[in-house]
Design a protein around this motif. Structure first.
Motif, mmCIF file in Angstrom:
data_model
loop_
_atom_site.group_PDB
_atom_site.id
_atom_site.type_symbol
_atom_site.label_atom_id
_atom_site.label_comp_id
_atom_site.label_asym_id
_atom_site.label_seq_id
_atom_site.Cartn_x
_atom_site.Cartn_y
_atom_site.Cartn_z
ATOM 1 N N VAL A 42 0.571 -1.586 0.095
ATOM 2 C CA VAL A 42 -0.379 -0.058 -0.057
ATOM 3 C C VAL A 42 1.075 1.397 0.175
ATOM 4 N N SER A 43 1.701 1.373 1.022
ATOM 5 C CA SER A 43 2.734 2.705 0.663
ATOM 6 C C SER A 43 3.722 2.892 -0.522
ATOM 7 N N GLY A 47 -1.591 6.055 -3.374
ATOM 8 C CA GLY A 47 -1.312 7.703 -3.263
ATOM 9 C C GLY A 47 -0.400 7.857 -3.985
ATOM 10 N N THR A 48 -0.446 7.708 -5.248
ATOM 11 C CA THR A 48 1.362 7.953 -6.024
ATOM 12 C C THR A 48 1.166 9.842 -6.690
ATOM 13 N N THR A 55 -6.237 7.154 -6.649
ATOM 14 C CA THR A 55 -5.817 6.466 -6.035
ATOM 15 C C THR A 55 -6.226 5.704 -5.505
ATOM 16 N N ALA A 56 -8.179 5.839 -5.334
ATOM 17 C CA ALA A 56 -9.212 4.752 -4.952
ATOM 18 C C ALA A 56 -8.609 3.630 -6.095
#
Length: 167
Positions: A42-43, A47-48, A55-56
Motif C-alpha cells: 500500500v505504501s 497515493g502516487t 488513488t481509489a
C-alpha cells in the motif's frame, strides 16, 4: 504456519541411528509478516498522485492482490448545490463508484458501474460506516445484511450469484 526442523541422530561412530524432529507453530509471525507485506504494498503503490479516483483504483488493486476477491471504493457524491449526503431522504447516503477491482474479468459482481452513483439506505453497512466513521465486518447471514439485501434485489442477486460471504 509451522517451522519444522528434521535432522539425523548419530552414534559415537557417526552412524545414523535415528531422526529428530522439532516443530513450532509460527502462525502469528506468519500473519504479522503478511500484514506487513500488505502495508508495504500500500505504501509503495497507493497515493502516487493527488487524483482521488486514481488513488481509489490503486487501493482497490492492492486489496484484490492481497486479500479480497472484489473491492469497490465509493466516495461521497454531492448533488448539485447540496451537502454530500443530502438526497432528500433521511439517512440515505449517495456514493459514487470511484474504483473497483475483481479477480474476475470485468468486475461482474458490481451492481454499480464505475463513475455511477449508488443510494444506500439508513442502516446499510455503507450508511453506517459514513455515519459512524467506523469500519465494519459483516457476514452475509448477519441481520443488518439480510435487511439491506431484502430491500435491494440487484445486490441480493449478485451476492447469491457470486457466492459472497462477507463484506
Amino acid at each position: 504456519a509451522w517451522t519444522v526442523m528434521v535432522y539425523p541422530l548419530t552414534d559415537s561412530e557417526d552412524r545414523v541411528c535415528g531422526v529428530a524432529l522439532a516443530s513450532m507453530d509460527t502462525s502469528v509471525q506468519y500473519q504479522a509478516r503478511a500484514r506487513l507485506g500488505i502495508v508495504n504494498a500500500v505504501s509503495a503503490r497507493v497515493g502516487t498522485s493527488l487524483d482521488a479516483d486514481r488513488t481509489a483504483q490503486e487501493l482497490a488493486d492492492v486489496g484484490v492482490e492481497s486479500f479480497a476477491d472484489f473491492v469497490s471504493v465509493d466516495l461521497p457524491a454531492p448533488a448539485a448545490g447540496d451537502a454530500p449526503f443530502d438526497d432528500r431522504a433521511p439517512g440515505v447516503v449517495v456514493l459514487r463508484r470511484a474504483a473497483q477491482q475483481s479477480v474476475l474479468d470485468g468486475c461482474p459482481e458490481s451492481v454499480i458501474g464505475l463513475g455511477a452513483s449508488g443510494r444506500y439506505p439508513e442502516g446499510s453497512p455503507m450508511a453506517r460506516a459514513m455515519a459512524t466513521g467506523n469500519a465494519g465486518l459483516y457476514m452475509v447471514g448477519d441481520a443488518v445484511i439480510e435487511r439491506w439485501l431484502a430491500a435491494d434485489e440487484d445486490r441480493a442477486r449478485a451476492v447469491g450469484d457470486f457466492g459472497m460471504h462477507s463484506l
